[in-house]
Design an enzyme around this catalytic site. Structure first.
Site: not given
Ligand code: GBH
Length: 465
Positions: A26, A83, A129, A174-175, A304, A306, A371, A420, A427-428
């Site tokens: 990233q 990190r 990651h 990671n995750e 992690n 959110y 995170e 984070w 952002e992927w």
């Molecule tokens: C983390 O991912 C990552 O570790 C990090 O790389 C990333 O940048 C950060 O958080 C912020 O996104 O199917 O539409 O409900 C979180 C990854 C993102 C995984 C949302 C589950 C659900 C999308 N999560 N996702 S949805």
């Protein structure tokens, strides 16, 4: 919804770790330089169709060259830890245990680690990651094959050998859930498959690779005296009705997101009962020997988190992945929390407190929050002036940090908080359009500018340390 209790004075103590996080793909950029081999993300994004605006890992934030500036900024925010992750294809460009090691990659991470330490901060290193070498994808489907366990162990051994004298905090994966679900069921992450049976093969191989790495560290590298764990992720799931069905479904969702990995590693050596019952024909099972091998293979639980979800009693199908079965609004129409730039992310600190207490009471491992962060709605479209005043992000961190304190007062053993992210970054699938940084990055000039949230975190930790 329970309200956040008032701020009681609470000192975290000198040993509490706070910092910000990043991931190699990233931020680094320079995907073709420094002797790096291609990763599965380079391939996945190459057709321009898998990310917003066809974004790729270049330029990232060019942190490959600007890491010292990033580390200095983080230090200026008062943090005591950073990190970051190491890119497997920078260390072993073709990934395999018999393929050559890239000394240039090792030299790069030595510079990075030494800079963190020179600034008086602690390096927290994520071994993986998500950026598998593409060569392993081509050769045997990377995480679909148990061969990856041997190759991963080899890669990890190089890291412990080269960096373990200075790195004392390791995170294997990671995750893993995000990969087994998003990359193998939903298909929006590399390599973009959509097959539930595959996703559970991946989950088992992830757990085996994690456990192998843990045992490697605790045998060959015990003298380094560091700690090692895995970072899991998921939402809090709140029963949205006062019914036994809603409560049961909420627990099933916790099992499907957290329990898939946490039960095998921290609790039972096997998948949660609710998952065994519902998905028995899809699961990749553990032998009794494997269960014994994987159980209690961590010094801590990295987490992690959110956001939170609402769960109802009346659902017709099983949760085939960790991501179905729930919604973000309550029956009366109110959302679980404040809106962000991402459909999956709602500012719901009340759920963070519940989740931390749940993980502590269920698994009894020290928790490292690795995170937590927020993408402000349309931050991308605001003029730089406004954008630096990221009040929604300030509000988010304020709420979540106070939720963390409440969880600690309720007994949870929480040892770190990483925001984070250290800077805006790739952002992927959302590309450069969704910003999570506490530092703004202009993706044309790559100039960094601190946001209000970085100043808020500095003050908050000054007050609570
Ligand atoms: C983390 O991912 C990552 O570790 C990090 O790389 C990333 O940048 C950060 O958080 C912020 O996104 O199917 O539409 O409900 C979180 C990854 C993102 C995984 C949302 C589950 C659900 C999308 N999560 N996702 S949805």
């Amino acid at each position: 919804i329970s309200s956040i209790s008032s701020r009681a004075p609470h000192k975290l103590g000198d040993n509490f770790i706070w910092g910000a996080a990043s991931a190699a793909y990233q931020i680094e950029g320079n995907t073709k330089g420094g002797g790096r081999g291609p990763s599965i993300w380079d391939k996945f994004f190459a057709d321009g169709k898998h990310s917003v605006d066809g974004a790729t890992g270049d330029p990232g934030t060019d942190s490959y060259h600007r890491y010292a500036e990033d580390i200095a900024l983080l230090k200026s925010y008062g943090a005591n830890a950073y990190r970051f992750s190491i890119a497997w294809p920078r260390i072993v460009p073709r990934g395999g245990r018999n393929s050559p090691v890239n000394r240039e990659g090792i030299a790069y991470y030595n510079r990075l680690i030494n800079e963190v330490i020179k600034q008086g901060m602690t390096p927290f290193v994520t071994i993986y990651h998500w950026d598998a070498p593409q060569a392993l994808e081509d050769k045997y489907g990377s995480w679909l094959s148990e061969t990856i366990v041997d190759d991963f162990e080899h890669y990890a051994r190089i890291l412990f050998t080269e960096f373990g004298d200075r790195v004392k905090h390791w995170i294997t994966l990671n995750e893993p859930l995000t990969i087994s679900a998003e990359a193998y069921v939903v298909g929006i992450f590399a390599p973009g498959h959509t097959d539930l049976t595959e996703s559970y093969k991946v989950a088992k191989n992830q757990i085996m690779a994690h456990a192998r790495t843990y045992h490697l560290y605790k045998t060959e590298f015990a003298a380094q005296k560091g700690v090692i764990g895995i970072t899991l992720n998921g939402n809090w799931f709140e029963p949205a009705e006062n019914t036994a069905h809603a409560r049961e479904n909420a627990q099933v969702m916790l099992d499907f997101q957290w329990g898939l990995y946490a039960d095998p590693i921290y609790k039972t050596g096997n998948y949660p009962k609710s998952m065994q019952e519902r998905n028995w024909e899809y699961l990749s099972w553990f032998t009794p020997q494997e269960s014994e091998y994987i159980l209690h293979t961590a010094d801590f639980m990295g987490m992690n988190a959110y956001t939170s979800s609402a769960v109802y009693g009346n659902v017709s199908s099983n949760p085939s992945t960790g991501y179905t079965y729930s919604s973000f609004n309550f029956m009366n129409g109110t959302m679980v929390g404040g809106e962000s730039n991402e459909g999956w992310l709602w500012d719901a600190p009340w759920g963070f407190e519940k989740l931390l207490v749940y993980l502590w009471e269920t698994y009894h491992y020290p928790i490292y929050i690795t995170e937590n962060g927020f993408s402000v709605k349309d931050e991308n479209k605001k003029p730089l002036n406004d954008l630096i005043q990221d009040w929604d992000r300030v509000n988010y961190h304020d709420g979540y940090l106070n939720a963390m304190l409440n969880a600690m007062q309720r007994g949870a053993d929480i040892r770190s908080y990483f925001a984070w992210a250290i800077t805006d970054n790739l952002e992927w699938a959302s590309g450069y359009s969704s910003r999570f940084g506490i530092t703004h990055v202009d993706f044309d000039t790559l100039v960094r500018t601190p946001k209000m949230s970085s100043q808020f975190l500095q003050q908050w930790f000054k007050w609570h340390w």
